[in-house]
Design a protein around this motif. Structure first.
Motif, PDB file in Angstrom:
ATOM      1  N   GLY A  92      -1.756  -7.060  -2.152  1.00 59.87           N
ATOM      2  CA  GLY A  92      -1.761  -8.444  -2.709  1.00 59.87           C
ATOM      3  C   GLY A  92      -0.657  -8.312  -3.676  1.00 59.87           C
ATOM      4  N   GLY A  93      -0.377  -7.273  -4.669  1.00 59.61           N
ATOM      5  CA  GLY A  93       0.776  -7.156  -5.437  1.00 59.61           C
ATOM      6  C   GLY A  93       2.255  -7.278  -4.632  1.00 59.61           C
ATOM      7  N   ILE A  94       2.146  -6.593  -3.477  1.00 58.82           N
ATOM      8  CA  ILE A  94       3.508  -6.435  -2.879  1.00 58.82           C
ATOM      9  C   ILE A  94       3.746  -7.810  -2.219  1.00 58.82           C
ATOM     10  CG2 ILE A  94       4.553  -5.550  -0.766  1.00 58.82           C
ATOM     11  CD1 ILE A  94       2.884  -3.032  -1.192  1.00 58.82           C
ATOM     12  N   VAL A  95       2.660  -8.624  -1.654  1.00 56.45           N
ATOM     13  CA  VAL A  95       2.887  -9.946  -0.900  1.00 56.45           C
ATOM     14  C   VAL A  95       3.467 -10.719  -2.262  1.00 56.45           C
ATOM     15  CG1 VAL A  95       1.959 -11.782   0.275  1.00 56.45           C
ATOM     16  CG2 VAL A  95       1.361  -9.530   0.748  1.00 56.45           C
ATOM     17  N   ALA A  96       2.858 -10.607  -3.259  1.00 55.09           N
ATOM     18  CA  ALA A  96       3.151 -11.547  -4.381  1.00 55.09           C
ATOM     19  C   ALA A  96       4.294 -11.306  -4.941  1.00 55.09           C
ATOM     20  CB  ALA A  96       2.135 -11.272  -5.683  1.00 55.09           C
ATOM     21  N   HIS A  97       5.102 -10.141  -4.654  1.00 52.44           N
ATOM     22  CA  HIS A  97       6.358 -10.006  -5.322  1.00 52.44           C
ATOM     23  C   HIS A  97       7.260 -10.309  -4.226  1.00 52.44           C
ATOM     24  CE1 HIS A  97       6.588  -7.921  -9.202  1.00 52.44           C
ATOM     25  NE2 HIS A  97       5.136  -7.328  -8.726  1.00 52.44           N
ATOM     26  N   VAL A  98       7.054 -10.176  -2.943  1.00 53.90           N
ATOM     27  CA  VAL A  98       8.335 -10.420  -1.929  1.00 53.90           C
ATOM     28  C   VAL A  98       8.075 -11.677  -1.220  1.00 53.90           C
ATOM     29  CG1 VAL A  98       8.255  -7.776  -1.518  1.00 53.90           C
ATOM     30  CG2 VAL A  98       6.615  -9.489   0.041  1.00 53.90           C
ATOM     31  N   ALA A  99       7.147 -12.629  -1.142  1.00 53.69           N
ATOM     32  CA  ALA A  99       6.751 -13.838  -0.682  1.00 53.69           C
ATOM     33  C   ALA A  99       7.794 -14.694  -1.273  1.00 53.69           C
ATOM     34  CB  ALA A  99       5.486 -14.303  -0.661  1.00 53.69           C
ATOM     35  N   ALA A 100       8.402 -15.541  -0.242  1.00 50.63           N
ATOM     36  CA  ALA A 100       8.971 -16.879  -0.889  1.00 50.63           C
ATOM     37  C   ALA A 100       8.164 -17.974  -1.120  1.00 50.63           C
ATOM     38  CB  ALA A 100      10.331 -17.006   0.063  1.00 50.63           C
ATOM     39  N   ASP A 101       7.259 -18.114  -0.287  1.00 50.07           N
ATOM     40  CA  ASP A 101       6.404 -19.490  -0.210  1.00 50.07           C
ATOM     41  C   ASP A 101       5.470 -19.182  -1.317  1.00 50.07           C
ATOM     42  OD1 ASP A 101       5.296 -21.900   0.428  1.00 50.07           O
ATOM     43  OD2 ASP A 101       3.703 -20.848   1.699  1.00 50.07           O
ATOM     44  N   GLU A 102       5.464 -20.386  -2.297  1.00 48.35           N
ATOM     45  CA  GLU A 102       4.513 -20.263  -3.557  1.00 48.35           C
ATOM     46  C   GLU A 102       2.882 -20.541  -2.952  1.00 48.35           C
ATOM     47  OE1 GLU A 102       3.377 -20.264  -7.341  1.00 48.35           O
ATOM     48  OE2 GLU A 102       5.436 -19.934  -6.490  1.00 48.35           O
TER      49      GLU A 102
END
Length: 379
Positions: A92-102
């Motif tokens: 979850g932390g990795i996706v929250a850092h790399v995702a561009a879509d809010e």
């Protein structure tokens, strides 16, 4: 039914442990439902459900909730479930850092917070250094999930409050489990002490009643032998007459002593049965009166109460028993029987006692009840 029999065979401590474990799992299931409803992403919902299953498995593997205290059937389940929760939290932390879509970032944060909350309830609350781990996880989660400062502070406070509640609930539950275990051990020790006390009482009575007589027999026998060697036959004969008298008296005293243990009183046995069953956690209800039993069957009725009570203590987890006394017969019923009728060897001796006085014994057993019924054939 097997499920019912399995439940009846569990001790009070094991039942309370099972109840506590299921309560924690139900609370986790409710938390998973609430967390899953907080996000619209199907992927996030699936991941939260997976985290919930891992948390429930972690609770299932906690030694504090083991049916046998400290013995876990699947010891590897806890590390595997913990690793699953940690992986979901990190992912979850990795996706929250790399995702561009809010919306993806928000879903990742929901998943990460969900993993942290489930870890607190299912793992951290049971660990040795729970308070330090709780503080570390609460402080680390917002930065790991790339949360803004204000939202991060709220998230830390939420995790801390949830952790305090989970740890307090766990400590109270474990404390209650300890009390239940101590009560079980106390009951076992009390039963052992009663047996030891009875043995000591019998040995003391045996020594007091016949010990002196046997000592006198031994001394007078030696004296008679010495008199015979000295040629004083008359005195030797006199001493042997006294030896015979002492032996007869001692045998009579022995019979009296043993009779005191074999002759039993119906009213006394009913009172003793109520006391013993109460100590074992079973309530005895008495219907009728001992006066209704024909005089000829009073003693054998007392034996029925004694053997029936022993049968309840040794072969059931009964909470209620009913003793019915009447002019035509009597019965003793108890709930929650265990084992089979064939294991109750004492009932064979009881049947022989009853047959000797013209009475019959009928036994009936179901999953929920064990029944002894006695009929006076001559009445």
């Amino acid at each position: 039914m097997r499920a019912t029999a399995w439940w009846h065979e569990l001790s009070g401590s094991a039942k309370f442990r099972l109840y506590s474990r299921l309560t924690f799992q139900a609370a986790i299931a409710g938390l998973v439902v609430a967390l899953a409803m907080s996000d619209d992403s199907m992927l996030a919902v699936v991941v939260i459900i997976v985290a919930g299953i891992a948390a429930m498995l972690a609770v299932e593997a906690q030694p504090d909730f083991a049916t046998v205290p400290g013995v876990v059937a699947r010891p590897r389940m806890l590390p595997l479930a913990t690793a699953t929760l940690v992986v979901i939290w990190v992912a979850g932390g990795i996706v929250a850092h790399v995702a561009a879509d809010e919306s993806t970032v928000v879903s990742a944060r929901v998943v990460g917070v969900s993993a942290a909350l489930l870890t607190i309830f299912s793992v951290i609350a049971f660990t040795r250094h729970k308070w330090w781990i709780l503080i570390g996880l609460s402080v680390a989660t917002p930065p790991v999930l790339a949360a803004p400062l204000e939202a991060g502070l709220k998230g830390t406070a939420t995790l801390l409050l949830a952790g305090v509640f989970a740890i307090a609930l766990t400590l109270l539950t474990v404390w209650a489990l300890g009390i239940i275990d101590e009560l079980e051990r106390t009951k076992e020790v009390e039963a052992q002490l009663r047996v030891a006390e009875e043995r000591l009482r019998f040995s003391r009575d045996l020594h007091d009643v016949v010990g002196r007589g046997f000592s006198a027999v031994a001394v007078k026998s030696e004296l008679a032998m010495a008199l015979l060697r000295a040629g004083d036959a008359d005195r030797a004969v006199s001493e042997m007459e006294e030896v015979r008298t002492l032996a007869v008296e001692s045998m009579g005293q022995m019979r009296t002593l043993v009779r005191g243990y074999r002759n039993i009183d119906l009213r006394g046995e009913v009172a003793g049965a109520r006391s013993l069953l109460s100590a074992a956690g079973c309530r005895l209800v008495v219907e009728g009166d001992a006066a209704k039993i024909p005089t000829a069957f009073h003693e054998v009725a007392a034996w029925v109460v004694r053997e029936g009570t022993t049968n309840i203590v040794e072969h059931s987890a009964a909470t209620t028993a009913t003793l019915t006394l009447g002019g035509a017969g009597m019965s003793l019923r108890n709930d929650r029987p265990q084992g089979s009728i064939g294991e109750r060897s004492g009932l064979r001796g009881l049947g022989e006692r009853l047959a000797a006085v013209g009475a019959t014994l009928d036994i009936a057993m179901s999953d929920d009840e064990f029944i002894l019924e006695i009929h006076w054939e001559n009445q």
